[in-house]
Design an enzyme around this catalytic site. Structure first.
Site, PDB file in Angstrom:
ATOM      1  N   ARG A  78      18.556 -21.824 -22.509  1.00 52.39           N
ATOM      2  CA  ARG A  78      19.578 -23.057 -22.554  1.00 52.39           C
ATOM      3  C   ARG A  78      20.047 -23.455 -23.778  1.00 52.39           C
ATOM      4  O   ARG A  78      21.039 -24.176 -23.946  1.00 52.39           O
ATOM      5  CB  ARG A  78      19.150 -24.109 -21.690  1.00 52.39           C
ATOM      6  N   ARG A 130      25.077 -33.891 -17.659  1.00 53.38           N
ATOM      7  CA  ARG A 130      24.592 -32.485 -17.682  1.00 53.38           C
ATOM      8  C   ARG A 130      25.509 -31.581 -18.012  1.00 53.38           C
ATOM      9  O   ARG A 130      25.545 -30.373 -18.682  1.00 53.38           O
ATOM     10  CB  ARG A 130      23.924 -31.921 -16.291  1.00 53.38           C
ATOM     11  N   LYS A 174      23.376 -20.265  -9.999  1.00 52.47           N
ATOM     12  CA  LYS A 174      22.693 -19.116 -10.732  1.00 52.47           C
ATOM     13  C   LYS A 174      21.550 -18.970  -9.837  1.00 52.47           C
ATOM     14  O   LYS A 174      20.915 -17.811  -9.563  1.00 52.47           O
ATOM     15  CB  LYS A 174      22.077 -19.907 -11.908  1.00 52.47           C
ATOM     16  N   ARG A 201      25.073 -30.261  -3.064  1.00 54.51           N
ATOM     17  CA  ARG A 201      23.815 -29.741  -2.976  1.00 54.51           C
ATOM     18  C   ARG A 201      22.784 -30.646  -2.233  1.00 54.51           C
ATOM     19  O   ARG A 201      22.603 -31.747  -2.577  1.00 54.51           O
ATOM     20  CB  ARG A 201      23.264 -29.361  -4.568  1.00 54.51           C
ATOM     21  N   ARG A 251      19.417 -34.364  -5.212  1.00 54.12           N
ATOM     22  CA  ARG A 251      18.403 -34.513  -6.407  1.00 54.12           C
ATOM     23  C   ARG A 251      18.939 -35.544  -7.262  1.00 54.12           C
ATOM     24  O   ARG A 251      19.950 -35.769  -7.574  1.00 54.12           O
ATOM     25  CB  ARG A 251      18.351 -33.219  -7.142  1.00 54.12           C
TER      26      ARG A 251
HETATM   27  P1  ADP Z   1      22.430 -23.760 -10.288  1.00 54.08           P
HETATM   28  O1  ADP Z   1      21.122 -22.701 -10.027  1.00 54.08           O
HETATM   29  O2  ADP Z   1      23.362 -22.790 -11.042  1.00 54.08           O
HETATM   30  O3  ADP Z   1      22.236 -24.977 -10.606  1.00 54.08           O
HETATM   31  P2  ADP Z   1      22.973 -23.455  -7.253  1.00 54.08           P
HETATM   32  O4  ADP Z   1      22.635 -21.901  -6.948  1.00 54.08           O
HETATM   33  O5  ADP Z   1      21.650 -24.575  -6.762  1.00 54.08           O
HETATM   34  O6  ADP Z   1      23.275 -23.789  -8.648  1.00 54.08           O
HETATM   35  O7  ADP Z   1      24.164 -23.805  -6.491  1.00 54.08           O
HETATM   36  C1  ADP Z   1      24.488 -25.140  -6.477  1.00 54.08           C
HETATM   37  C2  ADP Z   1      25.120 -25.834  -5.225  1.00 54.08           C
HETATM   38  O8  ADP Z   1      26.218 -24.664  -4.683  1.00 54.08           O
HETATM   39  C3  ADP Z   1      24.050 -25.338  -3.906  1.00 54.08           C
HETATM   40  O9  ADP Z   1      24.327 -26.521  -3.085  1.00 54.08           O
HETATM   41  C4  ADP Z   1      24.624 -24.021  -3.370  1.00 54.08           C
HETATM   42  O10 ADP Z   1      24.454 -23.930  -2.080  1.00 54.08           O
HETATM   43  C5  ADP Z   1      26.085 -24.002  -3.710  1.00 54.08           C
HETATM   44  N1  ADP Z   1      26.729 -22.852  -4.102  1.00 54.08           N
HETATM   45  C6  ADP Z   1      26.131 -21.722  -4.748  1.00 54.08           C
HETATM   46  N2  ADP Z   1      26.993 -20.834  -4.860  1.00 54.08           N
HETATM   47  C7  ADP Z   1      28.138 -21.193  -4.200  1.00 54.08           C
HETATM   48  C8  ADP Z   1      29.489 -20.566  -3.847  1.00 54.08           C
HETATM   49  N3  ADP Z   1      29.510 -19.061  -4.398  1.00 54.08           N
HETATM   50  N4  ADP Z   1      30.399 -20.908  -3.267  1.00 54.08           N
HETATM   51  C9  ADP Z   1      30.046 -22.390  -2.831  1.00 54.08           C
HETATM   52  N5  ADP Z   1      29.043 -22.946  -3.053  1.00 54.08           N
HETATM   53  C10 ADP Z   1      27.960 -22.507  -3.712  1.00 54.08           C
HETATM   54  P1  AMP Z   2      18.140 -26.776 -13.263  1.00 50.41           P
HETATM   55  O1  AMP Z   2      17.308 -26.765 -11.995  1.00 50.41           O
HETATM   56  O2  AMP Z   2      18.111 -25.417 -13.957  1.00 50.41           O
HETATM   57  O3  AMP Z   2      19.409 -27.258 -12.916  1.00 50.41           O
HETATM   58  O4  AMP Z   2      17.442 -27.758 -14.479  1.00 50.41           O
HETATM   59  C1  AMP Z   2      17.286 -29.049 -14.037  1.00 50.41           C
HETATM   60  C2  AMP Z   2      16.713 -29.905 -15.573  1.00 50.41           C
HETATM   61  O5  AMP Z   2      15.499 -29.384 -15.866  1.00 50.41           O
HETATM   62  C3  AMP Z   2      17.812 -29.629 -16.645  1.00 50.41           C
HETATM   63  O6  AMP Z   2      18.843 -30.641 -16.359  1.00 50.41           O
HETATM   64  C4  AMP Z   2      16.731 -30.069 -17.896  1.00 50.41           C
HETATM   65  O7  AMP Z   2      16.516 -31.235 -18.099  1.00 50.41           O
HETATM   66  C5  AMP Z   2      15.603 -29.198 -17.446  1.00 50.41           C
HETATM   67  N1  AMP Z   2      15.607 -27.848 -17.756  1.00 50.41           N
HETATM   68  C6  AMP Z   2      15.647 -26.765 -17.044  1.00 50.41           C
HETATM   69  N2  AMP Z   2      15.557 -25.673 -17.724  1.00 50.41           N
HETATM   70  C7  AMP Z   2      15.554 -25.973 -19.112  1.00 50.41           C
HETATM   71  C8  AMP Z   2      15.814 -25.270 -20.420  1.00 50.41           C
HETATM   72  N3  AMP Z   2      15.546 -24.025 -20.307  1.00 50.41           N
HETATM   73  N4  AMP Z   2      15.568 -26.121 -21.457  1.00 50.41           N
HETATM   74  C9  AMP Z   2      15.661 -27.242 -21.339  1.00 50.41           C
HETATM   75  N5  AMP Z   2      15.444 -28.079 -20.176  1.00 50.41           N
HETATM   76  C10 AMP Z   2      15.545 -27.317 -19.236  1.00 50.41           C
END
Ligand code: ADP
Ligand code: AMP
Length: 213
Positions: free
Chosen positions: A88, A171, A13, A127, A160
């Site tokens: 969420r 999660r 995302k 990641r 992280r």
């Molecule tokens: P989210 O915001 O949904 O938690 P991220 O955008 O941070 O996810 O992506 C999660 C991990 O996967 C990151 O390390 C990113 O670089 C990698 N990633 C994102 N999109 C792709 C893809 N299409 N193919 C492979 N790896 C990806």
């Molecule tokens: P993310 O970076 O989107 O993966 O979010 C990391 C963490 O932040 C999540 O696992 C939750 O603990 C908290 N968080 C982020 N967005 C929300 C939301 N909309 N509602 C509740 N918790 C959130």
């Protein structure tokens, strides 16, 4: 244009929201990033959020909803925004919908980045996030130019805390229970579009651009 990103943690995302924001000149608002910067700054909000984030749980709706509703009132949001990580829960979606309706506004697209759980575990294990600017990399799929160092600001890249395998499982189960129902919610409203998030990043973005038109 107002866009919501849906999808499991690690589905991509943030990666796609960054590209959408750059292409369309709108802010990328990521609730996870807002919480993490509050933790870094040691604010009360950060201290409150950290307790939940460390356990892979959602921060309570009362805290999260007000934070987002305040943020989208800011001047830079007047031409739209891409919301990443919010809503969420169903109550978050309902509060957002109600607040927008009161202002005569609405969300244009809810983009669901669809990735099966098996791929998610691999994505999150690889990641790496910058401790300074929050930029995200992947050891295999999006490596930085120099191992362990952020391309953008030169700071250290780390796994992280909540991307450690034990927390990732929690999660994912929270996602299935509390967030996945939003797919049906937005489908019913008629603004849901699903993209295959297992494609390469550029292909995922092409699919999104086709939808946004
Ligand atoms: P989210 O915001 O949904 O938690 P991220 O955008 O941070 O996810 O992506 C999660 C991990 O996967 C990151 O390390 C990113 O670089 C990698 N990633 C994102 N999109 C792709 C893809 N299409 N193919 C492979 N790896 C990806
Ligand atoms: P993310 O970076 O989107 O993966 O979010 C990391 C963490 O932040 C999540 O696992 C939750 O603990 C908290 N968080 C982020 N967005 C929300 C939301 N909309 N509602 C509740 N918790 C959130």
């Amino acid at each position: 244009m107002k866009i919501i990103m849906l999808g499991a943690p690690g589905a991509g995302k943030g990666t796609q929201a960054d590209r959408i924001a750059a292409k369309h000149g709108i802010p990328h608002i990521a609730t996870g990033d807002i919480f993490r910067s509050n933790i870094k700054e040691g604010t009360e909000l950060g201290q409150q959020a950290k307790k939940y984030m460390d356990q892979g749980l959602l921060v309570p709706d009362e805290v999260t909803i007000n934070m987002v509703l305040d943020r989208i009132q800011k001047d830079d949001c007047k031409d739209g925004y891409v919301l990443d990580g919010f809503p969420r829960t169903i109550p978050q979606a309902e509060s957002l919908g109600k607040a927008l309706q009161e202002r005569g506004q609405k969300i244009d697209f809810a983009l669901n980045v669809d990735v099966p759980d098996e791929n998610i575990v691999k994505r999150m294990g690889g990641r790496r996030a910058c401790i300074n600017c929050g930029a995200t990399y992947h050891t295999q799929f999006a490596p930085p130019k120099k191992d362990g160092i952020c391309d953008k600001c030169g700071s250290e890249l780390v796994l992280r805390d909540d991307d450690k395998p034990e927390t990732v499982q929690k999660r994912l189960s929270v996602y299935h229970e509390q967030t996945k129902p939003l797919i049906g919610y937005y489908e019913q409203i008629g603004i849901l579009a699903t993209v295959d998030g297992t494609q390469e990043m550029d292909q995922v973005f092409n699919s999104i651009e086709t939808i946004l038109g």
